[in-house]
Design a protein around this motif. Structure first.
Motif, PDB file in Angstrom:
ATOM      1  N   ILE A1116      -8.169   3.409  -8.997  1.00  0.00           N
ATOM      2  CA  ILE A1116      -7.384   2.635  -8.653  1.00  0.00           C
ATOM      3  C   ILE A1116      -7.278   2.659 -10.542  1.00  0.00           C
ATOM      4  O   ILE A1116      -5.348   3.059 -10.816  1.00  0.00           O
ATOM      5  N   ILE A1117      -8.172   2.297 -10.787  1.00  0.00           N
ATOM      6  CA  ILE A1117      -7.476   2.375 -12.623  1.00  0.00           C
ATOM      7  C   ILE A1117      -7.118   3.832 -13.435  1.00  0.00           C
ATOM      8  O   ILE A1117      -6.107   3.285 -13.762  1.00  0.00           O
ATOM      9  N   GLY A1171      -9.769  10.912  -8.580  1.00  0.00           N
ATOM     10  CA  GLY A1171      -8.453   9.861  -9.271  1.00  0.00           C
ATOM     11  C   GLY A1171      -7.998  10.669 -10.212  1.00  0.00           C
ATOM     12  O   GLY A1171      -6.766  10.439 -10.836  1.00  0.00           O
ATOM     13  N   LEU A1172      -9.175  11.287 -11.136  1.00  0.00           N
ATOM     14  CA  LEU A1172      -8.289  12.553 -12.297  1.00  0.00           C
ATOM     15  C   LEU A1172      -7.600  13.141 -11.660  1.00  0.00           C
ATOM     16  O   LEU A1172      -6.717  13.891 -12.574  1.00  0.00           O
ATOM     17  N   LEU A1173      -7.603  13.812 -10.858  1.00  0.00           N
ATOM     18  CA  LEU A1173      -7.098  15.071  -9.697  1.00  0.00           C
ATOM     19  C   LEU A1173      -5.445  14.304  -9.671  1.00  0.00           C
ATOM     20  O   LEU A1173      -4.622  15.014 -10.100  1.00  0.00           O
ATOM     21  N   LYS A1174      -5.829  13.033  -9.003  1.00  0.00           N
ATOM     22  CA  LYS A1174      -4.110  12.479  -9.617  1.00  0.00           C
ATOM     23  C   LYS A1174      -3.013  12.737 -10.656  1.00  0.00           C
ATOM     24  O   LYS A1174      -2.316  11.935 -10.307  1.00  0.00           O
ATOM     25  N   LEU A1175      -4.012  12.144 -11.529  1.00  0.00           N
ATOM     26  CA  LEU A1175      -3.141  11.771 -13.334  1.00  0.00           C
ATOM     27  C   LEU A1175      -2.316  13.139 -12.634  1.00  0.00           C
ATOM     28  O   LEU A1175      -1.981  13.959 -12.680  1.00  0.00           O
ATOM     29  N   ARG A1176      -0.871  12.505 -13.872  1.00  0.00           N
ATOM     30  CA  ARG A1176       0.608  13.672 -14.229  1.00  0.00           C
ATOM     31  C   ARG A1176      -0.946  14.130 -14.661  1.00  0.00           C
ATOM     32  O   ARG A1176       0.317  15.818 -15.014  1.00  0.00           O
ATOM     33  N   LYS A1177      -1.681  14.636 -15.662  1.00  0.00           N
ATOM     34  CA  LYS A1177      -1.793  14.979 -16.333  1.00  0.00           C
ATOM     35  C   LYS A1177      -3.037  15.514 -16.262  1.00  0.00           C
ATOM     36  O   LYS A1177      -4.605  14.561 -17.469  1.00  0.00           O
ATOM     37  N   CYS A1279     -13.758  -1.660   5.523  1.00  0.00           N
ATOM     38  CA  CYS A1279     -12.831  -0.171   5.905  1.00  0.00           C
ATOM     39  C   CYS A1279     -11.960  -0.322   6.810  1.00  0.00           C
ATOM     40  O   CYS A1279     -10.886   0.763   6.650  1.00  0.00           O
ATOM     41  N   GLN A1280     -11.119  -1.453   7.570  1.00  0.00           N
ATOM     42  CA  GLN A1280      -9.515  -0.899   7.771  1.00  0.00           C
ATOM     43  C   GLN A1280      -8.979  -1.447   6.947  1.00  0.00           C
ATOM     44  O   GLN A1280      -8.051  -0.921   7.422  1.00  0.00           O
ATOM     45  N   ASP A1281      -8.709  -1.302   6.002  1.00  0.00           N
ATOM     46  CA  ASP A1281      -8.080  -1.551   4.815  1.00  0.00           C
ATOM     47  C   ASP A1281      -7.509  -0.035   4.298  1.00  0.00           C
ATOM     48  O   ASP A1281      -8.581   1.111   4.379  1.00  0.00           O
ATOM     49  N   ARG A1282      -6.515  -0.079   3.278  1.00  0.00           N
ATOM     50  CA  ARG A1282      -6.562   1.937   2.919  1.00  0.00           C
ATOM     51  C   ARG A1282      -6.302   1.255   1.814  1.00  0.00           C
ATOM     52  O   ARG A1282      -4.916   0.172   1.577  1.00  0.00           O
ATOM     53  N   ASP A1283      -6.167   1.636   0.462  1.00  0.00           N
ATOM     54  CA  ASP A1283      -6.242   1.331  -0.367  1.00  0.00           C
ATOM     55  C   ASP A1283      -4.498   2.039  -0.922  1.00  0.00           C
ATOM     56  O   ASP A1283      -4.731   2.433  -0.199  1.00  0.00           O
ATOM     57  N   SER A1284      -4.313   1.308  -2.694  1.00  0.00           N
ATOM     58  CA  SER A1284      -2.872   2.031  -3.527  1.00  0.00           C
ATOM     59  C   SER A1284      -3.065   2.969  -3.002  1.00  0.00           C
ATOM     60  O   SER A1284      -2.045   4.035  -3.183  1.00  0.00           O
ATOM     61  N   ARG A1285      -3.696   4.141  -3.662  1.00  0.00           N
ATOM     62  CA  ARG A1285      -4.222   5.245  -4.048  1.00  0.00           C
ATOM     63  C   ARG A1285      -4.400   5.956  -2.858  1.00  0.00           C
ATOM     64  O   ARG A1285      -4.009   7.391  -3.022  1.00  0.00           O
ATOM     65  N   GLY A1286      -4.141   5.646  -1.070  1.00  0.00           N
ATOM     66  CA  GLY A1286      -4.815   6.481  -0.785  1.00  0.00           C
ATOM     67  C   GLY A1286      -5.986   6.819  -0.028  1.00  0.00           C
ATOM     68  O   GLY A1286      -6.488   8.007   0.973  1.00  0.00           O
ATOM     69  N   ILE A1287      -7.318   6.236  -0.356  1.00  0.00           N
ATOM     70  CA  ILE A1287      -8.435   6.308   0.134  1.00  0.00           C
ATOM     71  C   ILE A1287      -8.264   5.123   1.564  1.00  0.00           C
ATOM     72  O   ILE A1287      -8.275   4.140   1.826  1.00  0.00           O
TER      73      ILE A1287
END
Length: 1311
Positions: A1116-1117, A1171-1177, A1279-1287
């Protein structure tokens, strides 16, 4: 007479063609010109193949002349014998002169006193008879028998040869030689007279001839009136027996015995013995020796057979035993004559033969046949049997091994006679040996085939019974084990072959009954005896009872009575633990209907007595001691038809004690059968009879003439049928009868906790508003008697409908009765009244137990204002000062809140005021050493906040969230914990401070969840970073991010777990807020770097939940990308992140990724990689880590069973970052499609969607269980939630992510 080859024969030329002609003519050649030396006709000269010739007339003259030299006679006989061995010579003789040699050979037998000549003659006679068609045999029989039948016969040694010859001739099997005896009477007369000769050889030959004559006569189709030998009895018998006594030759003995056997078969013994007793002497008695003269024939017979019985020839012994058998089995042989045999010690001789027989047939069979007949002389045979008993044991072992051995039943009968007459006779070793043998006999035959004749099976069961009854059985080791196996095999074999041998089951049941009696002797507590009892009960339960139910209509009365008798024997052992379960099993299997079915099939007095006695014992065990006494007292008056029973019930019994007792018995039977849903009549008919009984006997009820137990059975029975009528809506009832009954309930003392009531009846009672007062009193009895103990739950599992706390729990949870209202109102009433403290605690504990049994009861309690009772306790009751009641109330509140469904909750003012009271308690108790009560209160507050996530307790939750005192208390606790630094790890949940910290952190987590639900869009989540310009009010429960990181870094494992969930919840809400409001982060780079350092250190933590939460937080960070924007080199130079990713790639690429369990340990690192792969770079080193070899290895390790959501997300990002080749994408698609198919087939639910079975919080109140449940709620909500990054988590998310990947990969392929 005879010429050899050197002598010249006239006109004999041995030309070749002449010899061929001789052969064609079948033998010697007759030359009409040839004569013998004395000039006899050539027609009487027969040539041999050697070239010689025999003159038949010369031969006849030679052997017929007594003065002929024996040497010449012997030579002539040998030459004739040699010639007869030549087929041509024999053919010529039989063709042209078949009877020429008969007379000379017969004369030769009586002309020479020479054994060799006699043997030669006999050989010739036998050869000629065997070679002819029967005419020669007939002639020889006629000639020899004529000589022996002659009235002028003078007995001499030479007659021996004629006798032997006649015996040989009579043995021939062709042409019935007996028919060719002309003077049969004369022959037999001379033979009988010859038995008085002193020559043993002659007597032997005479006996054999008489034997053959008797056999042939009986086999002849033309029997002339009476038996030929009958006229010569008893003289023949006496002379034969005398000969048998005198002889020492086994051959003579054998001839005599077989003759006597034939006579015995023909029944001549009985008639001769009678005649002998009337006329003891006849014309020949003077020639019999003095020692036997005058002896009765039966005594003489006994003496005569002793010698053959002692013979060393087994054939003689067997024949003698057969003689004894036929003699004793004859209809004419009386018991007195058999007794004479026993008194003359014949039984001892037979036992000795049996002992020396080495258990070989046919000796064994013959001995057992004789002993069986001798045993009919009971008193005389008894002593002999005792002496010979030891001989029978090994013989039984032998015959038992041979299926259908004819001696099995006989030897078993002998053993049974011995043990029955003298129970103490067999030793312990004998008992053990016999029991083992009998067990093996029965063990072989449990496959539906008995394997033995019915008589043998009956005797085997009988012998088993007498053995276990004998005194020696008590000293036999493991006898109970053998009895157990034998009884099992006996019963099972009869059940499987019941159609073939229905009568045998009675004997196996007799064995089973006696085996049960043996196991219960002297109230034995021996382990093997107890095991035997249990086995018999199990056998009846598993096999005998189902068989009875299945075959009842095809059974005979005796068989049914036998089964009922063994069942009754078990029920009468009321002190045994097995008797009551057995009674329950019978009752639960419609035993009452089956019993009346037996009476319907066989309405006899015996059946009625047995059925009602057994029912009375059944009632004693099910309802308690003497409950079946009314049935026993009225057996004669009770009818066999259930309809007639109901007719009795509807009568007025005010002045008839006998009828009143019968009605009590009927009510008891109907009441008990109803507990097991065993209907004896139509529901409408039974209800009508009960109403008639109530109306007819109402005065007796009001006057108290009817006992309370009968009254309550009536109430419960009426309640059942009224409940059934209410369900069906088709059965009418009489309101007046119901009114009378409910009035009786209000006026009668009764005890519901000790009663057994059908659930339908119990529910009907609790639906009657008119009896709420007595029902409330019964609920109090439950609480006062500690009936809420959880150990009582087991009673209900047997469906015996004991009214325990579980039954009350079902009522409270059902909601269609006054159960929940009664118990809630009762609690309010007790809080307002001055009652004893333990009574209130007992009632609260009862409610706690009800909720633990059926959590849905919490919903009904809420609907019936349990909140009012809780409010009353805290604000209107003097009992609020009691620490014990307070603790019990906290446990009750916790159980209610942890079990209730959100839709049942109401956010009224009473719960708000209760929450304020609880908060005040925390503020007062949290300072210093917290108590268990304080921790429970924190747990209850957490549950209230948890329910607010489901839109319940909204106002109450706000009161908790914005309570400034509570916020200050929490801040003090957190500040104190943070100040401890590394020492914080020592404060685990085992310490009071550690427990308090853990519950405060749990309250903080649920407050974060509640803030999102209650104040969504109002709270500024970035204030948890504690920025200088924060605008959050101080009264809000708020643990800042850096405090959570400090606690997670230094805290105990449980503290790490709870703070990791809190951080994950906090970061998720911050991300949502940033996305929603498009705002910047209100924290510095250094702040985030310090947070990331803590999170990176815990990505590899041993608790996977902590590691996963930290991994997601890092992802997330990284998604905020503030580090890249403000300091682009921070991530690229982060060696720790690179180390984590390299370790992840190596682990996934090696061929060990076999299961989901191994994949789960990689989840934290996968989250960081995503998280690292989702970075723009993304960092440049990511491509060197996820090179071709690495990705290819990972894909090869993937299977349909080890794919997880995180792995699919990782490949999505690898696809988005263009790390994947086309062939890899195709391989991934195949694996993911297989995984999707497997999930559809298995119908697998989400990992966290499975419903949690909450552990019950017992009356003692274990805060550890409270903590465990709150942690479960925390993890399941996350477990029932989805985080803001799609996990995502769970199989549902996995399916969604698979679909997303497949769609994206398809688009990529299309492009």
């Amino acid at each position: 007479m005879y010429w050899n080859d050197s002598q010249e024969l006239p006109y004999y030329e041995p030309e070749e063609e002449h010899e061929e002609e001789e052969e064609e003519n079948g033998g010697s050649y007759e030359s009409p010109l040839s004569t013998c030396s004395v000039g006899h006709s050539s027609t009487l000269i027969l040539r041999t193949q050697q070239g010689g010739a025999i003159c038949l007339l010369c031969f006849s003259n030679l052997v017929s002349d007594p003065l002929s030299p024996t040497l010449h006679v012997s030579y002539a006989l040998s030459q004739l014998s040699s010639a007869l061995s030549q087929p041509p010579f024999l053919h010529s003789l039989l063709t042209f002169h078949p009877l020429f040699l008969v007379s000379p050979l017969v004369h030769a037998l009586s002309s020479f006193d020479d054994d060799a000549i006699a043997r030669q003659v006999l050989d010739l006679v036998s050869l000629l008879c065997d070679s002819s068609d029967g005419s020669i045999l007939a002639e020889y029989v006629s000639r020899v028998s004529d000589r022996l039948s002659s009235g002028a016969l003078a007995w001499s040694r030479r007659q021996l040869y004629s006798l032997h010859c006649l015996g040989v001739l009579l043995k021939c099997q062709k042409n019935n030689p007996y028919a060719h005896i002309k003077d049969k009477h004369g022959l037999v007369s001379n033979l009988v007279a010859g038995l008085q000769l002193p020559s043993e050889e002659i007597r032997g030959e005479i006996l054999f001839v008489l034997y053959r004559v008797s056999v042939l006569q009986y086999a002849s189709a033309d029997i002339e009136g009476t038996d030929l030998l009958f006229a010569f009895c008893p003289k023949l018998l006496r002379l034969s027996l005398e000969a048998l006594i005198k002889t020492q030759s086994d051959d003579v003995r054998l001839n005599c015995v077989v003759l006597l056997t034939v006579l015995a078969k023909r029944g001549l013994f009985g008639n001769s013995f009678k005649t002998s007793s009337m006329y003891p002497c006849d014309g020949v008695v003077h020639e019999i020796e003095d020692e036997t003269n005058g002896l009765p024939l039966n005594t003489l017979f006994s003496e005569a057979v002793k010698g053959p019985l002692l013979s060393t020839d087994s054939q003689v012994q067997i024949s003698t035993l057969d003689l004894l058998f036929h003699y004793m089995s004859s209809e004419d042989t009386s018991g007195k004559e058999i007794q004479v045999l026993v008194e003359e010690n014949i039984a001892d001789y037979v036992f000795e033969i049996l002992r020396l027989s080495e258990c070989k047939d046919p000796m064994v069979n013959s001995c057992l046949q004789v002993l069986d007949l001798l045993s009919t002389a009971k008193q005389a045979f008894k002593q002999r049997l005792l002496v010979g008993f030891a001989t029978l044991v090994p013989v039984l072992q032998y015959v038992a091994e041979i299926p259908f051995h004819p001696g099995q039943s006989q030897i078993l009968k002998l053993i049974w006679n011995c043990v029955s007459d003298c129970p103490g006779m067999p030793s312990a070793s004998h008992v053990k040996e016999l029991v083992l043998v009998l067990r093996k006999m029965l063990e072989k035959h449990t496959d539906g085939e008995m394997g033995m004749i019915p008589e043998t099976f009956i005797m085997a069961c009988s012998v088993f019974v007498v053995l276990i009854k004998s005194p020696s059985s008590h000293g036999t080791l493991n006898l109970a084990t053998f009895v157990k196996e034998a009884s099992k095999h006996a019963v099972l074999s009869c059940l499987r072959a019941s159609e073939k041998n229905p009568s045998l089951l009675l004997h196996s049941l007799y064995l089973l009954k006696e085996a049960y009696a043996y196991s219960c002797e002297d109230n034995s507590t021996n382990s093997t005896n107890v095991e035997l009892r249990n086995h018999i009960v199990d056998l009846c339960t598993a096999h005998l009872f189902p068989w009875l139910v299945t075959n009842l209509n095809e059974m005979e009365e005796e068989t049914i009575l036998g089964v009922l008798e063994i069942f009754h024997s078990i029920l009468l052992q009321d002190s045994e633990m097995k008797a009551t379960p057995f009674a329950e099993t019978l009752a639960a299997s419609s035993w009452f209907s089956l019993s009346f079915g037996c009476l319907g099939l066989f309405p006899t007095e015996r059946m009625k007595l047995r059925v009602y006695l057994m029912l009375s014992s059944l009632l004693d065990l099910i309802l308690g001691l003497d409950s079946g006494q009314p049935v026993r007292d009225n057996i004669l008056q009770l009818p066999s038809d259930p309809i007639d029973l109901l007719f009795l019930l509807g009568q007025n019994s005010s002045h008839n004690l006998e009828l009143s007792s019968c009605q009590s018995a009927v009510l008891t039977i109907l009441y008990t059968s109803s507990l097991y849903d065993d209907r004896l009549a139509d529901d409408k008919v039974v209800l009508t009879s009960l109403e008639q009984y109530i109306l007819a006997n109402s005065r007796d009820f009001q006057s108290g003439a009817t006992c309370s137990s009968t009254m309550m059975r009536l109430v419960f029975l009426y309640g059942l049928y009224r409940g059934l009528a209410k369900v069906s809506y088709q059965i009418s009832y009489i309101p007046e009868a119901e009114k009378i009954l409910l009035q009786l309930v209000n006026e009668t003392e009764w005890d519901l906790p000790s009663a057994r009531v059908h659930p339908i009846s119990l529910k009907w009672l609790f639906q009657q508003e008119k009896i709420c007062k007595p029902l409330s009193d019964q609920i109090l009895k439950f609480s006062k008697s500690n009936i809420s103990n959880c150990s009582n739950f087991l009673d209900h599992a047997r469906n015996n409908w004991t009214v325990n706390v579980q039954a009350i729990a079902h009522l409270v949870a059902a909601g269609d009765n006054y159960g929940a209202k009664l118990i809630a109102c009762l609690l309010v009433q007790m809080f307002k009244e001055e009652v004893q403290e333990n009574e209130i605690i007992s009632l609260i504990n009862l409610m706690i137990t009800i909720i633990n049994i059926l959590p849905t009861a919490s919903d009904q309690l809420f609907l019936h204002s349990i909140g009012t009772a809780i409010y009353t306790f805290y604000y209107e009751s003097s009992h609020a000062m009691s620490s014990q009641i307070s603790m019990a109330m906290l446990v009750l509140i916790y159980n209610i809140l942890s079990s209730v469904h959100p839709e049942s909750l109401s956010d009224d003012e009473k719960w708000l005021t209760v929450a304020i009271k609880l908060i005040d308690y925390v503020n007062a108790e949290a300072v210093g050493k917290p108590s268990h009560d304080c921790l429970f209160v924190l747990g209850i507050l957490s549950l209230i906040l948890h329910h607010s996530s489901d839109k319940a307790f909204i106002e109450t939750s706000k009161t908790i969230l914005f309570n400034s005192s509570l916020a200050s208390t929490i801040n003090r606790i957190i500040d104190a914990a943070c100040l401890k630094g590394p020492a914080l790890g020592d404060l685990d949940e085992g310490t009071s401070t550690g427990e308090l910290l853990l519950f405060v952190l749990l309250l903080n987590y649920f407050s974060l969840r509640s803030l999102h639900a209650v104040l969504s869009g109002i709270v500024d989540w970035q204030n948890f970073f504690d920025p200088p310009e924060k605008m959050q009010p101080l009264s809000l429960i708020c643990i800042h991010c850096h405090d959570l990181c400090r606690l997670m870094h230094f805290g105990s494992p449980m503290v790490k777990l709870v703070t990791s969930y809190s951080l994950l919840e906090l970061f998720t809400r911050i991300s949502d807020q940033r996305i929603r409001k498009c705002e910047e982060l209100k924290c510095t780079i250094e702040y985030l770097k310090s947070v990331m350092t803590v999170l990176e250190g815990l990505v590899i933590y041993s608790d996977l939940r902590v590691a996963v939460n930290c991994g997601i937080c890092l992802s997330i960070i990284l998604g905020w990308e503030i580090l890249d924007m403000q300091e682009a080199t921070v991530i690229g130079k982060n060696n720790w992140s690179r180390l984590i990713i390299e370790e992840l790639a190596t682990s996934m690429a090696v061929p060990c990724l076999a299961s989901k369990s191994s994949v789960n340990h990689l989840k934290p690192a996968i989250c960081v990689a995503i998280g690292l792969l989702k970075l723009r770079k993304p960092p440049r080193w990511m491509r060197s880590v996820f090179d071709d070899a690495c990705i290819s290895g990972i894909i090869e390790n993937l299977t349909a069973s080890n794919v997880s959501t995180e792995i699919v997300l990782l490949f999505q990002e690898l696809l988005n970052s263009e790390f994947l080749k086309t062939e890899w994408i195709a391989g991934l698609n195949r694996v993911l499609q297989a995984c999707r198919k497997r999930m559809y087939v298995d119908n697998t639910q989400g990992d966290c969607a499975s419903e949690h079975t909450k552990k019950t919080i017992t009356i003692s109140g274990d805060v550890g269980e409270v903590c465990e449940y709150l942690i479960y709620l925390m993890s399941s909500e996350s477990c029932q939630d989805r985080d803001s990054r799609g996990i995502h988590f769970g199989n549902r998310s996995l399916l969604e992510e698979i679909e997303i990947f497949l769609r994206k990969s398809t688009v990529e392929d299309g492009s």
